[in-house]
Design an enzyme around this catalytic site. Structure first.
Site, short mmCIF file in Angstrom:
data_model
loop_
_atom_site.label_atom_id
_atom_site.label_comp_id
_atom_site.label_asym_id
_atom_site.label_seq_id
_atom_site.Cartn_x
_atom_site.Cartn_y
_atom_site.Cartn_z
N HIS A 11 -6.57 9.48 -0.96
CA HIS A 11 -7.24 9.36 0.35
C HIS A 11 -6.49 9.95 1.55
O HIS A 11 -7.04 9.93 2.66
CB HIS A 11 -7.65 7.90 0.63
CG HIS A 11 -6.51 6.95 0.83
ND1 HIS A 11 -6.16 6.02 -0.10
CD2 HIS A 11 -5.66 6.77 1.86
CE1 HIS A 11 -5.14 5.30 0.35
NE2 HIS A 11 -4.81 5.74 1.54
N HIS B 185 0.85 -1.20 0.00
CA HIS B 185 0.00 0.00 0.00
C HIS B 185 0.89 1.25 0.00
O HIS B 185 1.45 1.59 1.03
CB HIS B 185 -0.89 -0.04 1.24
CG HIS B 185 -1.82 1.10 1.34
ND1 HIS B 185 -2.98 1.17 0.62
CD2 HIS B 185 -1.75 2.25 2.04
CE1 HIS B 185 -3.60 2.30 0.90
NE2 HIS B 185 -2.87 2.98 1.75
N ASP C 23 0.83 5.08 -0.15
CA ASP C 23 0.03 6.30 -0.13
C ASP C 23 0.64 7.27 -1.12
O ASP C 23 1.84 7.55 -1.07
CB ASP C 23 -0.01 6.86 1.29
CG ASP C 23 -0.87 5.98 2.19
OD1 ASP C 23 -2.06 5.80 1.85
OD2 ASP C 23 -0.37 5.45 3.19
N ASP D 261 -7.87 1.39 2.12
CA ASP D 261 -7.57 2.39 3.16
C ASP D 261 -8.24 3.73 2.88
O ASP D 261 -7.56 4.72 2.67
CB ASP D 261 -6.04 2.58 3.22
CG ASP D 261 -5.63 3.59 4.27
OD1 ASP D 261 -6.33 3.72 5.27
OD2 ASP D 261 -4.59 4.25 4.09
#
Ligand SMILES: [Zn+2]
Length: 1078
Positions: free
Chosen positions: A615, A291, A293, A403
């Site tokens: 996000h 993941h 970001d 997420d």
């Protein structure tokens, strides 16, 4: 009889008659604790298994000679730029910095002859920060994480020739989670962090010892974590202790012996891919991911490098572990890789072809789903899927969003319309009030569309592939009644680089254990996420009824993200509106006037807006650097947009009313698809009335005779009454003490209530400052008192009063309450404009509206629809929604009457009983120490209405966000300029939201996918109120055929079309797309 004798066979028994020695029962805790000290660090590490993990280590001259070049000014130069410079000698122990700087190392490596023959050689490099290994000729080979994580790079075979070989290491002065000082990673970054190169050595690895290390780790976990009433636990304890007993420091045979003992528990193939070939049915499907970001505690520029580092590491692992599969989402990250790291992109592409590297998600970034508009959500999918299709030949079938801080009720519909019928997430496991009750379920949209949703029961998307993760995949699975399988998404995120060799080795042991002793669920590797969902959908198609969940997946945490970083949110709203205007006007211009549709500019603008919806970006949870980047990108979007709008005004034959002395016809530029009649100010104290339907509205001078004027009067000292034909507003010290609806003959404000009251709350959540506002903040409510109100404007068309409110010594609000002249048959509203100077710390500013309305539910605009939420705290589920997300309006209505609160840039709201509360500004200090400090401008309005929530609110909220723009034409415009070539008539609930050109039209396409002959116009229409809606699209364009399409613009159903008319019917809250082929 008698006398016979039988020979009794003598029992030969080795069972001794006498006890030889005392034997005690194991004390489980002691034998358990002993296991960790056998392979862990600490006082025994020089005497335990760790002491045998290597067969030789060298560092320093002459084996590793290091030199370095420090990139200036926090720049991130390319390999070519960097290696042009002179490198100066350096060595282990030297320090590098400051935070965010880059340092390029040249490592001259010579493997000593005694190590050349060893089985497995690695370079171990650890500077406590992230790095990338580059080949001498400039290819990025593998990422390094630092701090003991992913510090090893396998030396190529050719390095075993005893000669010198060169590699480069690009050091980034940041850790996985940026540069926070101390141990709290969400604190604002320290700009002056320095990093010591702690390790640069050649290591010969004892492969068998390393295997035994993983063996005992997993068996140890079984001994520690299996229930003590299971024989499997006791057996694990036994086997682990036998391994320890067999160990003899320095004796390789004891390692081999230990591995043999381990097989009793793990089976024969627990250190090879063969373990997955047992043929037994698995329950847990493991998939590697990392993941990343897209920005968070570091800026975009660092993300680009994190992607290259992580994905090149995974390409290596995919070659070493045949069972390994790696999945990655976010088209934006692939695009960056393609631009900046073509070598890695080609490797990724080759592995995608093989099926081992698996794109997923179908969206541009892993975006927030609360705040972006409906059309933005559509474009996340449109731009995402088009990237995946054009680069890898396939679209994604699963929306991957592990997420994000809550999930819009319209996502299932939009996913389906974007070719995805499955959804993966897990964030709701972070709920801090209620536990979400399902693992696998059908998630149903406002319109009834559904997707199959799976939330990993291991409750993480960055699992360490531990025994416990595999075990929890069953113990925490909440949908076993329907189906027991689950996904395990493992791998280090955010620069950790995804799965490590340890993860893959551990999972092999877990599978071996499951097949040998059982109890642990069987984990499987080698499938894709798509394969996993195929199994679920197969099950559904053969009769399994998955449990359903209707409506939004409300996230019971991070409720501050509807408000934090107000500028970013305002820029998002404004750019969405601007893009809508541009696409609409450019579409018509390109068809009627031969104007070249500015596809590249539009793509660049959309990609920028979509990127900012990441996000951690739009929700406001990133560091200050990210918002500096945001501001720059939005500024570019607005600059491009203004340029295009100017071009489009020229096509329409109008221009800005700025130059003095320019005489011509005044008209108003309109982009909304319904009849509008509004007051447009013309200079000081003058106003016009724009009226009509179409992109240009004629403007007449405001005449009191035709429109009764609005008045303001100080009726008592400090008490003002603003009044038009419909409303009478009484203002005292900045608050509205009465709002009387003259037509409905009722008071709107609750008895004794103070509407437009500014209130401030203490805002110290439990931990996640920028993210969270906690329920207890409500207990600290403080009303702000204001100075005396003054009349600010008293024109026949509009009046307003102004009040200053002091928040603290440094912060204040200037609020204008305005009322315009009312038009007959058109609902009037009270408008507020505020200028705020905000210099607070951990405070929350809101504005309240106690209204005389009773309902147990309030309504909030969401993407392409309305969502209803409780106004009470009956249950913990109701209570959890003490702060919710809205778009352009929130509404509280009872039978026959209601009040809507409109806004132009806000998203946070709460309705508690009859108290409506719009959230304005927060002041968190982490991870951005300066979040929201400074000057803000915002508008909101109180719109009372007779009847239920209806199109009056929906349309007025659109109008409120799309003010008419006064322009002028040097010549008299002909009648056709005032009529719209595309009109939607019928039910007022229908909204023609988007008008654009077909992505692949031959005069529009940029060639990424096959072109389509001719020109086409795409119309996106939705039902905004939640009822079956019928209407007719009327067009004067030369339309040949009409198709209903999905949001990816695939023709799905041909629609009847005759004499310029297309009849349409939409389901409640349906989003429908039509393609008009010209
Ligand atoms: Zn994230």
């Amino acid at each position: 009889m008698g006398g016979e004798t039988f020979e009794v066979p003598k029992l030969k028994s080795s069972y001794p008659k006498l006890s030889d020695h005392p034997v005690g029962q194991w004390i489980p805790k002691i034998y358990k604790d002993r296991i960790a000290s056998f392979y862990g660090g600490g006082q025994y590490e020089s005497k335990n298994l760790r002491a045998m993990l290597t067969e030789g280590v060298v560092s320093g001259h002459p084996h590793i000679q290091l030199s370095v070049w420090d990139a200036p000014d926090l720049s991130r130069p390319t390999f070519k730029e960097a290696t042009r410079h002179e490198f100066k000698p350096t060595s282990v122990g030297d320090w590098f910095g400051p935070s965010w700087s880059t340092h390029w190392f040249k490592a001259q490596i010579t493997v000593p002859s005694d190590l050349c023959k060893k089985d497995h050689l690695e370079l171990h490099w650890d500077a406590n920060n992230e790095g990338m290994v580059w080949s001498e000729d400039g290819n990025p080979l593998q990422g390094l994480t630092g701090g003991g994580e992913r510090v090893e790079w396998i030396l190529p075979e050719k390095f075993r020739d005893g000669k010198e070989h060169i590699i480069y290491v690009e050091m980034a002065c940041n850790g996985m989670f940026g540069n926070a000082p101390g141990g709290d990673s969400i604190q604002p970054p320290d700009p002056n962090k320095y990093f010591q190169l702690g390790k640069a050595e050649i290591v010969a690895v004892n492969v068998e010892a390393r295997h035994l290390y993983i063996d005992i780790w997993e068996i140890g976990d079984a001994a520690r974590e299996f229930p003590t009433d299971s024989w499997e636990q006791h057996k694990a304890l036994k086997v682990a202790n036998q391994i320890i007993d067999a160990f003899d420091l320095g004796n390789q045979d004891s390692i081999i012996q230990g591995r043999k003992i381990a097989q009793e528990y793990l089976g024969k193939h627990a250190s090879s891919a063969k373990v997955y070939k047992s043929g037994n049915e698995p329950l847990v499907y493991a998939i590697g991911n990392c993941h990343i970001d897209t920005c968070w505690l570091w800026p975009w520029a660092e993300t680009k490098r994190k992607v290259a580092r992580s994905w090149s590491s995974q390409c290596n692992l995919l070659e070493q572990y045949p069972e390994h599969r790696f999945t990655a989402s976010q088209a934006q990250q692939y695009k960056w890789l393609k631009q900046d790291y073509p070598y890695v992109f080609d490797r990724v592409k080759e592995k995608i072809k093989k099926g081992t590297f698996q794109p997923i998600g179908g969206s541009w970034v892993e975006h927030d789903t609360n705040l972006p508009s409906g059309e933005s959500l559509v474009r996340q999918f449109l731009y995402g899927q088009r990237f995946f299709e054009s680069n890898f030949g396939e679209r994604c079938r699963t929306f991957w969003l592990p997420d994000t801080f809550g999930y819009s009720a319209q996502l299932p519909q939009l996913c389906q319309l974007a070719g995805m019928s499955r959804f993966f997430t897990q964030k709701l496991s972070w709920n801090n009030i209620n536990k979400f009750p399902h693992t696998t379920f059908n998630w149903v949209s406002l319109d009834g569309s559904q997707v199959v949703c799976h939330m990993a029961p291991s409750e993480t998307y960055t699992a360490e592939a531990n025994f416990g993760d595999v075990r929890r995949s069953v113990t925490q699975h909440k949908s076993m009644d329907q189906d027991p399988i689950s996904l395990l998404a493992f791998g280090k995120g955010d620069g950790g680089g995804g799965p490590t060799w340890e993860h893959l080795e551990k999972l092999r042991r877990c599978r071996g254990m499951a097949d040998t002793v059982g109890l642990l669920p069987r984990v499987h590797m080698g499938d894709s996420v798509e394969d996993f969902f195929d199994k679920l959908q197969q099950k559904a198609s053969t009769g399994t009824d998955f449990v359903t969940w209707y409506g939004e997946l409300y996230f019971e945490l991070h409720r501050g993200t509807y408000t934090t970083q107000a500028n970013s949110k305002r820029n998002n709203r404004k750019s969405e509106i601007m893009l809508r205007d541009i696409e609409l006007l450019a579409t018509l211009a390109s068809i009627k006037s031969g104007y070249k549709y500015p596809k590249k500019d539009i793509d660049d603008m959309w990609e920028a807006v979509l990127l900012c919806q990441f996000h951690d970006c739009l929700p406001g949870s990133s560091i200050e650097m990210c918002y500096d980047d945001n501001d720059e990108l939005y500024a570019e979007v607005f600059k491009t947009g203004e340029r295009i709008l100017k071009e489009l005004q020229n096509v329409l034959g109008v221009h800005d009313v700025s130059g003095p002395g320019v005489k011509g016809t005044l008209v108003a530029l309109n982009t909304l698809p319904w009849h509008r009649r509004e007051i447009v100010p013309i200079g000081d104290h003058q106003a016009g009335v724009a009226c009509g339907e179409g992109n240009l509205l004629s403007v007449k001078t405001f005449k009191v005779a035709e429109t009764p004027e609005v008045t303001v009067e100080e009726v008592r000292s400090g008490v003002f009454v603003l009044q038009n034909d419909q409303l009478r507003v009484q203002v005292e010290n900045g608050i509205i003490s009465s709002l009387y609806d003259r037509k409905a003959e009722r008071e709107v404000i609750a008895k004794g209530g103070k509407a437009n009251q500014l209130v401030v709350f203490d805002d110290k959540p439990l931990y996640w400052q920028a993210w969270d506002v906690e329920v207890y903040h409500l207990d600290s409510r403080k009303e702000l008192s204001s100075s005396a109100t003054k009349i600010a404007k008293s024109d026949a068309h509009q009046v307003s009063v102004m009040t200053e409110t002091k928040i603290s010594d440094k912060s204040w609000v200037k609020t204008y309450i305005s009322l315009s002249a009312a038009f007959k048959g058109q609902q009037s509203y009270v408008e507020m404009h505020s200028e705020v100077e905000w210099q607070e710390s951990m405070k929350f500013l809101k504005v309240e509206f106690p209204v005389d309305i009773r309902n147990t539910e309030a309504s909030y605009e969401t993407q392409f629809g309305i969502i209803r939420r409780p106004t009470h705290y009956n249950t913990s589920w109701d209570m959890a929604k003490f702060e919710v997300c809205c778009h352009k309006f929130a509404d509280l209505s009872e039978h026959g009457y209601g009040v809507s609160i409109l806004n132009d840039s806000k998203y946070g709201f709460a309705t508690c009983g009859n108290l409506m509360r719009l959230s304005l500004l927060r002041a968190p200090k982490a991870p951005d120490a300066h979040a929201d400090m400074g000057r803000h401008h915002m508008r909101w309005a109180i719109l009372p209405h007779q009847g239920d929530l209806g199109s009056t609110t929906v349309r007025t909220a659109f109008n409120f966000n799309n003010p008419l723009k006064l322009v002028q034409s040097p010549e008299t415009l002909d009648a056709s300029a005032f009529s719209n070539p595309i009109k939607l008539i019928g039910d007022s609930s229908l909204i023609l939201d988007t008008v654009k050109r077909g992505e692949d039209d031959e005069d529009v396409s940029r060639g990424e996918l096959p072109k389509r002959k001719g020109k086409s116009v795409i119309l996106r229409i939705y039902d905004s109120l939640g009822g079956k809606s019928r209407g007719t699209i009327q067009t004067t364009l030369d339309v040949k055929r009409v198709w209903k399409t999905n949001v990816l613009e695939d023709d799905e159903e041909e629609i009847k079309f005759a004499e310029g008319k297309i009849d349409i019917t939409l389901r409640p809250f349906e989003v429908a797309t039509f393609r008009l082929q010209l």
